[in-house]
Design a protein around this motif. Sequence first.
Motif: not given
Length: 442
Positions: A256-261
Amino acid sequence: LEQHLHPANVVMLYLAGVVYVASKAGRTPAIATVLGSIFLYDLIFVHPRWSLKPTEPQYWLAFLVMMVVGLIISQLAARTREQAMLAEARALRTQALNQLSVALGRARDKEAVAQSLCAIVLSSVGARSTLLFPSEHGTDVMPGQDSPEGFDGRWAHEALTSGLEVGAGMAIGTDQPLRYLPLLAGDSAFGLLVMQPPSPDRDSLEDQHLVRALVNQAAIALERATLERRSIAAAVEAEGERTRNTLLAGISHDFRTPLTTIVGSATMLIEQAPAINESRRESLLQTLLSEAQRLHVLTSNLLDLTRLDQGAIQPRPEWCPADELVESAQSQLGSRLRSHDLIVEVPPDALVWCDARLVDQVLVNLLDNAVRHSPPEGSIRLAVKLTPERWQLIVHDDGPGIPVGQHQAIFKKFYRAAGDSDSMGKGLGLAICAAIASLPPS
């Protein structure tokens, strides 16, 4: 004897013989010895000798007393002998039960239970036997050992499916029956003991009770083993479910973290393209690349770990220059190593026997872990040591070290040591290193 002993004393010798025979041979031989003693005493010592016609009435009283006393002595001696034999038989039965208990305590599978039970039955009642188990389909019978000659599977099937004691079934092709004793515990039949009938002198009611007690003990042992297997399977399933939940939670968070970025940066580039200057655009593009690479590394690690766990990766070793392995790992980490003092200790022209691809992955993960957990400007030592039997790869850094008690846990998936504040670590690098190190050598 008549010249030295009174006839009344000679009678005592005959009674002593009665006691001896009764203690050694039992009641019936003792009674025969009493009658034979009266006959011999009358024939040899009563006048007129050798005539069997006593002339004095007192001899009739002596014969009567001798018979009564002899019978009482023979009964008492025979009873004492029977009680001694009964006590010995009970001791042997108790010993057999104890031996089976010890053997079943060491048994870890049904084959060991079968061997223990059949050996004790053979030693206790002298009957050859085998233990049969129901198959997975519940219809066939699987022998634990070689089946006795003439074994009838129909009787065994009936005993296992009905859960009742069949007793004796006629063996095929012989006139001798086989005995079928199911191993019952609760409402289940865990097996079937098929035994040849013992000899008549070892087939008393107590011997049959002994065999039944041995079978009951084996049934309890099989029930315990079944419950243990179910308990272990349930624990493994629960642990697997917990691991899957942890894996899903970790993957969801880490993806979720890299995809959100990535989504945020891409959205900004699309929606606000005219208002973004060149430096800002370059920064957003660099962020996209960085997060995409981070997502690529995470996905690759997950795929590699899955393949390692499933045994899909097999090492293909060859002779590799050690310095080339080190240079390859350095090039992959690139600028991340520039903030640290890397000390390389590799013997010149050293060749190592390994799978270059797997060792390269291990080396990159270890160096990356050292960079993330050691202070800036700290030193990282990379060494290769050679011995005649093996070679060693050593990575040492100036970090805080591994907390006490976590030396094994840090190699688990998604595990991060307590106090680890590094947001880049996902708990997969060392797990991959451990999985590769555990691969069987080729």
